[in-house]
Each structure stands twice: as C-alpha cells, then as structure tokens.
Design an enzyme around this catalytic site. Structure first.
Site, PDB file in Angstrom:
ATOM      1  N   ARG A 285       0.851  -1.205   0.000  1.00 36.38           N
ATOM      2  CA  ARG A 285       0.000   0.000   0.000  1.00 36.38           C
ATOM      3  C   ARG A 285       0.880   1.246   0.000  1.00 36.38           C
ATOM      4  NH1 ARG A 285      -4.335  -0.250   4.843  1.00 36.38           N
ATOM      5  NH2 ARG A 285      -2.523   0.281   6.117  1.00 36.38           N
ATOM      6  N   GLU A 310       4.279   0.544   2.275  1.00 37.63           N
ATOM      7  CA  GLU A 310       4.243  -0.552   3.254  1.00 37.63           C
ATOM      8  C   GLU A 310       4.698  -1.863   2.608  1.00 37.63           C
ATOM      9  OE1 GLU A 310       0.542   1.113   5.964  1.00 37.63           O
ATOM     10  OE2 GLU A 310       0.349  -0.835   4.987  1.00 37.63           O
ATOM     11  N   TYR A 358      -4.786 -10.061  17.604  1.00 41.54           N
ATOM     12  CA  TYR A 358      -4.995  -8.814  16.876  1.00 41.54           C
ATOM     13  C   TYR A 358      -6.245  -8.127  17.418  1.00 41.54           C
ATOM     14  CZ  TYR A 358      -5.851  -5.133  13.715  1.00 41.54           C
ATOM     15  OH  TYR A 358      -6.061  -3.863  13.249  1.00 41.54           O
ATOM     16  N   ASP A 360      -8.440  -4.421  17.133  1.00 42.08           N
ATOM     17  CA  ASP A 360      -8.606  -3.047  16.677  1.00 42.08           C
ATOM     18  C   ASP A 360      -8.649  -2.139  17.901  1.00 42.08           C
ATOM     19  OD1 ASP A 360      -8.557  -2.952  13.897  1.00 42.08           O
ATOM     20  OD2 ASP A 360     -10.627  -3.644  13.714  1.00 42.08           O
TER      21      ASP A 360
HETATM   22  P1  FAD Z   1       0.638  -1.174  21.740  1.00 40.41           P
HETATM   23  O1  FAD Z   1       0.103   0.008  21.046  1.00 40.41           O
HETATM   24  O2  FAD Z   1       1.618  -2.002  21.017  1.00 40.41           O
HETATM   25  O3  FAD Z   1       1.282  -0.699  23.108  1.00 40.41           O
HETATM   26  C1  FAD Z   1       2.141  -1.507  23.868  1.00 40.41           C
HETATM   27  C2  FAD Z   1       3.189  -0.599  24.507  1.00 40.41           C
HETATM   28  O4  FAD Z   1       3.966  -1.362  25.452  1.00 40.41           O
HETATM   29  C3  FAD Z   1       4.188  -0.037  23.509  1.00 40.41           C
HETATM   30  O5  FAD Z   1       4.243   1.375  23.620  1.00 40.41           O
HETATM   31  C4  FAD Z   1       5.505  -0.676  23.903  1.00 40.41           C
HETATM   32  O6  FAD Z   1       6.625   0.174  23.702  1.00 40.41           O
HETATM   33  C5  FAD Z   1       5.289  -0.935  25.377  1.00 40.41           C
HETATM   34  N1  FAD Z   1       6.150  -2.006  25.910  1.00 40.41           N
HETATM   35  C6  FAD Z   1       6.265  -3.256  25.457  1.00 40.41           C
HETATM   36  N2  FAD Z   1       7.147  -3.949  26.185  1.00 40.41           N
HETATM   37  C7  FAD Z   1       7.609  -3.095  27.146  1.00 40.41           C
HETATM   38  C8  FAD Z   1       8.551  -3.215  28.186  1.00 40.41           C
HETATM   39  N3  FAD Z   1       9.235  -4.350  28.390  1.00 40.41           N
HETATM   40  N4  FAD Z   1       8.788  -2.146  28.983  1.00 40.41           N
HETATM   41  C9  FAD Z   1       8.117  -0.973  28.784  1.00 40.41           C
HETATM   42  N5  FAD Z   1       7.213  -0.808  27.789  1.00 40.41           N
HETATM   43  C10 FAD Z   1       6.963  -1.858  26.983  1.00 40.41           C
HETATM   44  N6  FAD Z   1      -6.788  -0.615  14.848  1.00 40.41           N
HETATM   45  C11 FAD Z   1      -7.879   0.067  14.407  1.00 40.41           C
HETATM   46  O7  FAD Z   1      -8.868   0.166  15.137  1.00 40.41           O
HETATM   47  N7  FAD Z   1      -7.869   0.673  13.179  1.00 40.41           N
HETATM   48  C12 FAD Z   1      -6.800   0.606  12.345  1.00 40.41           C
HETATM   49  O8  FAD Z   1      -6.850   1.162  11.245  1.00 40.41           O
HETATM   50  C13 FAD Z   1      -5.653  -0.128  12.769  1.00 40.41           C
HETATM   51  N8  FAD Z   1      -4.561  -0.234  11.980  1.00 40.41           N
HETATM   52  C14 FAD Z   1      -3.495  -0.961  12.399  1.00 40.41           C
HETATM   53  C15 FAD Z   1      -2.384  -1.082  11.547  1.00 40.41           C
HETATM   54  C16 FAD Z   1      -1.293  -1.850  11.937  1.00 40.41           C
HETATM   55  C17 FAD Z   1      -0.095  -1.981  11.030  1.00 40.41           C
HETATM   56  C18 FAD Z   1      -1.328  -2.524  13.183  1.00 40.41           C
HETATM   57  C19 FAD Z   1      -0.183  -3.414  13.607  1.00 40.41           C
HETATM   58  C20 FAD Z   1      -2.395  -2.389  14.034  1.00 40.41           C
HETATM   59  C21 FAD Z   1      -3.496  -1.610  13.660  1.00 40.41           C
HETATM   60  N9  FAD Z   1      -4.590  -1.421  14.514  1.00 40.41           N
HETATM   61  C22 FAD Z   1      -5.687  -0.724  14.075  1.00 40.41           C
HETATM   62  C23 FAD Z   1      -4.598  -2.007  15.873  1.00 40.41           C
HETATM   63  C24 FAD Z   1      -4.050  -1.038  16.963  1.00 40.41           C
HETATM   64  O9  FAD Z   1      -2.728  -0.698  16.673  1.00 40.41           O
HETATM   65  C25 FAD Z   1      -4.134  -1.732  18.333  1.00 40.41           C
HETATM   66  O10 FAD Z   1      -5.477  -1.954  18.667  1.00 40.41           O
HETATM   67  C26 FAD Z   1      -3.516  -0.931  19.490  1.00 40.41           C
HETATM   68  O11 FAD Z   1      -2.288  -0.383  19.164  1.00 40.41           O
HETATM   69  C27 FAD Z   1      -3.327  -1.860  20.675  1.00 40.41           C
HETATM   70  O12 FAD Z   1      -2.837  -1.155  21.790  1.00 40.41           O
HETATM   71  P2  FAD Z   1      -1.948  -1.895  22.883  1.00 40.41           P
HETATM   72  O13 FAD Z   1      -1.833  -0.947  24.013  1.00 40.41           O
HETATM   73  O14 FAD Z   1      -2.459  -3.246  23.140  1.00 40.41           O
HETATM   74  O15 FAD Z   1      -0.540  -2.151  22.184  1.00 40.41           O
END
Ligand code: FAD
Length: 375
Positions: A285, A310, A358, A360
């Site tokens: 993309r 990408e 996965y 969203d």
């Molecule tokens: P993350 O955002 O990964 O946060 C985890 C955090 O933990 C990170 O900041 C990381 O640095 C930190 N961490 C990890 N290990 C440690 C450690 N040992 N010590 C300290 N910190 C640590 N969702 C949608 O709704 N719409 C979309 O269009 C969409 N597009 C996406 C596109 C891509 C390419 C991807 C991969 C995902 C997409 N998503 C989308 C999904 C979305 O990114 C997730 O729902 C969201 O980021 C999840 O949040 P999280 O807090 O679980 O994880």
C-alpha cells in the site's frame, strides 16, 4: 507506592491508567519507547501527522466507546474508502457497484450478480472436471467465492505479498467469505462511527494520560524487581513470551516495514490509502497521511505531503511485532504462556502483545471499560 504499575503506554495501558485514576488509584506508566501511545503514536513531519506504526482509523458501532473517546478529543469525519491500483487501472474498495462498473462496465446490481455467478460457475465446472470436491487452498476458495476477474486483479497479488507465500500454498480457511456490496458505497467499514481524532492520535493519548505519571525510555525488564516493588499490581501490555523469559519458545509475528518519504507536492495520490494489488509491485500500500485530516481544498494549504510505502515482512527478533501468526504452533505456545499468566495474582495481562491477539482500537477501549465496570 502505586496501586498500579502499568507497563506500556499504548491504548490499553493509557485507557487503563485513565479509568484507574478516575477511581482515585495511583498509577505509574512506563514505556520503553521515547514516546507514549504505543502503535497509535503519530510523528509531526512538515506539519503533517504521520502514522509512524501504520495507518490507524478508529471505527466502532459501540456508542459508549464512541462517546468515551469523543469526550476526550473530538473526531473528524474521515471515512475510509481505499482504492486498489492494478497496472494503470483503479478500482474502488470494498467490492461494490463502483468496483463492478470499473471491472466490467455493468451498471445494475443484477448485471453484476450475473457476472460474478457466471465466473463462479466456470470455476466450479473446472474443479468438478478435475475431481476437486473441496477448495484445497486459498486460490480455489477465492475463485469459488468471487470468480476469476476480481481474484486475479484485486486479491491474488495483494494476498501473496501480505503472506509472503503463493495463494496456492495458503490454506482455504483464511478466506471464509468475501463481502460484496451491490450498492454504490465505497465506505470500507460497516460500523456506525468512524474517524480520526482532530489534531491526531497523540491528543487522545495525552487526554488519557492527563494527571498520570509517565516514564519513557524505561524498559520494565531492565529493573523488573524494583518496578514490581513499586506497586500493588502490575498491568502488563508487553509481549507475554518475554514476560516469561521465552521459556517455551518465541511467539511469531508478521511485521510491516515502512518507507516514509516527504514529497515536494501538495497532493500525491488524492486518497489516504491506495492498495497495490499486482505481485510485481513490491509494496502492498501507499498511505498519504494528510488525507486522514484534511479534506477538499484544505489539502492544498500545505505545499508538501508525506507518503509511506508498506512492505509486508517476515518478523525477526528486534523488529516491531505487528500481527500474531494464528497457526497451530503459535496458538499452542500462547496457551502454555496463558496458563502461567492465569495463575498470577498480582499481574493483569492486556492488549495485543500480552494476549497475543490482533485487536482493533475500539475493542481495546471496550475491553478496558468492561474491566472497570465489572469491578
Ligand atoms: P501497543 O500500542 O503495542 O502498546 C504496547 C506498549 O507497550 C508499547 O508502547 C511498547 O513500547 C510498550 N512495551 C512493550 N514492552 C515493554 C517493556 N518491556 N517495557 C516498557 N514498555 C513496553 N486498529 C484500528 O482500530 N484501526 C486501524 O486502522 C488499525 N490499523 C493498524 C495497523 C497496523 C499496522 C497494526 C499493527 C495495528 C493496527 N490497529 C488498528 C490495531 C491497533 O494498533 C491496536 O489496537 C492498538 O495499538 C493496541 O494497543 P496496545 O496498548 O495493546 O498495544
């Protein structure tokens, strides 16, 4: 002493911190990255917010989730309507009457249905003559569902780039159904609400983390015991296999490599998302970030633009882990880690890495909201 040490300032950790703080709990959020927000973080480049870890569009049908995020930051009217490019031809996505018109020149739903059915029947006949009772791979499954034209032009090359494997080598179950719409509607999502926070996702994260102590550039595993001693409970949103020192083995991911580029023109492709569906084009993309937040003539207010190509890539240690690989090996491995996690009394595992799932964005917010309602 804190009530919660929250490892990770992504959407899960930040929403948890926000709701815990509202209940009067003391939280410390740590993140190993130099910024908060996890994968929804955007970097300002030439006045354009670049989705550094992949394009993110918030979408949901859950009114409570929508009201919650809009109470923190207002969302704009962005509607995801990607375009597929195959050679010099452009097709609207998802597959709808516009796509069928561009593909075959048909203008009525009945003509489009007839065309798809005609092609499906050809495939069915061919498979029957070869003695194939069930689709043996993704290619046969897709051909049976949608016929050859759409498969060859819009599915085959894109899917092969995404998975790094031929469609004939991919299992049929990956494509259970292919949604088609016999209306002229390019809105990718079926959800009732969608948009991008006005001012970008960092505003949402800032609002969630307002009044919460955050330490960046801080890896939990560098001083694990010291961090554990700081709080009554740990909320862990990092990788679950890393939490247990990879004792059963590494969970695998697929990742995406991004090539970000500033271009000296106001408008490169006229749309936020263009999929390249030919196998010969190496990227899947091109994202043009300004279109997430500026509409119509606003696009021309900034003479520059930022695009990201990408490339779907096999994950190796050290790369960003994006998509869990839900095959048998990884599912079993995750179950082993989960059994250990279920026995922890002072650790909450949540989010895409800790649950090896996965998610969203909206389901992440919904999940955390539920956790607080249940308690
Ligand atoms: P993350 O955002 O990964 O946060 C985890 C955090 O933990 C990170 O900041 C990381 O640095 C930190 N961490 C990890 N290990 C440690 C450690 N040992 N010590 C300290 N910190 C640590 N969702 C949608 O709704 N719409 C979309 O269009 C969409 N597009 C996406 C596109 C891509 C390419 C991807 C991969 C995902 C997409 N998503 C989308 C999904 C979305 O990114 C997730 O729902 C969201 O980021 C999840 O949040 P999280 O807090 O679980 O994880």
């Amino acid at each position: 002493m804190y009530d919660y040490l929250i490892v990770g300032s992504g959407l899960f950790g930040a929403t948890f911190a926000h709701l815990a703080r509202k209940q009067g709990k003391r939280c410390l959020v740590i993140d190993k990255r130099p910024h908060a927000g996890g994968n929804i973080y955007c970097q300002d480049v030439e006045g354009i917010r670049v989705h550094q870890y992949g394009a993110h569009i918030f979408h949901t049908s859950n009114r409570r989730v929508w009201d919650f995020v809009n109470s923190l930051v207002e969302f704009n009217r962005y509607t995801n309507s990607p375009v597929a490019r195959y050679g010099k031809s452009l097709y609207n996505l998802p597959f709808n009457m516009n796509t069928f018109y561009q593909m075959w020149g048909v203008t009525t739903p009945q003509e489009a249905m007839n065309k798809i059915e005609e092609q499906r029947q050809e495939v069915l006949k061919r498979m029957q003559s070869e003695g194939i009772a069930q689709p043996r791979n993704l290619e046969e499954q897709a051909l049976l569902l949608i016929g050859s034209d759409i498969y060859e032009r819009l599915i085959k090359g894109y899917t092969e780039k995404q998975w790094g494997r031929k469609c004939t080598d991919l299992p049929a179950f990956i494509i259970k159904r292919l949604p088609v719409r016999f209306v002229y509607d390019n809105n990718y999502f079926n959800d009732r609400y969608q948009g991008i926070p006005i001012g970008g996702y960092n505003r949402l994260i800032e609002a969630l983390l307002k009044g919460v102590e955050v330490r960046l550039n801080t890896d939990y595993f560098s001083h694990r015991d010291e961090f554990n001693a700081l709080a009554k409970e740990v909320v862990f949103t990092g990788k679950i296999d890393e939490f247990y020192d990879y004792r059963f083995g590494n969970l695998e991911y697929r990742t995406v490599r991004f090539e970000h580029e500033v271009l000296d023109m106001p408008n490169y492709q006229g749309n936020a998302v263009v999929n390249y569906t030919e196998a010969e084009v190496p990227y899947t993309r091109i994202i043009e970030h300004k279109h997430f937040e500026s509409f119509g003539e606003e696009v021309y207010q900034n003479p520059k633009t930022v695009v990201s190509k990408e490339y779907s890539t096999e994950w190796q240690s050290g790369m960003e882990p994006y998509y869990p690989v839900n095959d048998e090996r990884n599912s079993l491995l995750y179950q082993q880690y989960k059994q250990l996690a279920d026995q922890e009394s002072h650790v909450i595992f949540g989010g895409r890495l800790a649950e090896y799932k996965y998610y969203d964005m909206a389901p992440i917010v919904e999940r955390v909201m539920r956790m607080f309602e249940e308690n």
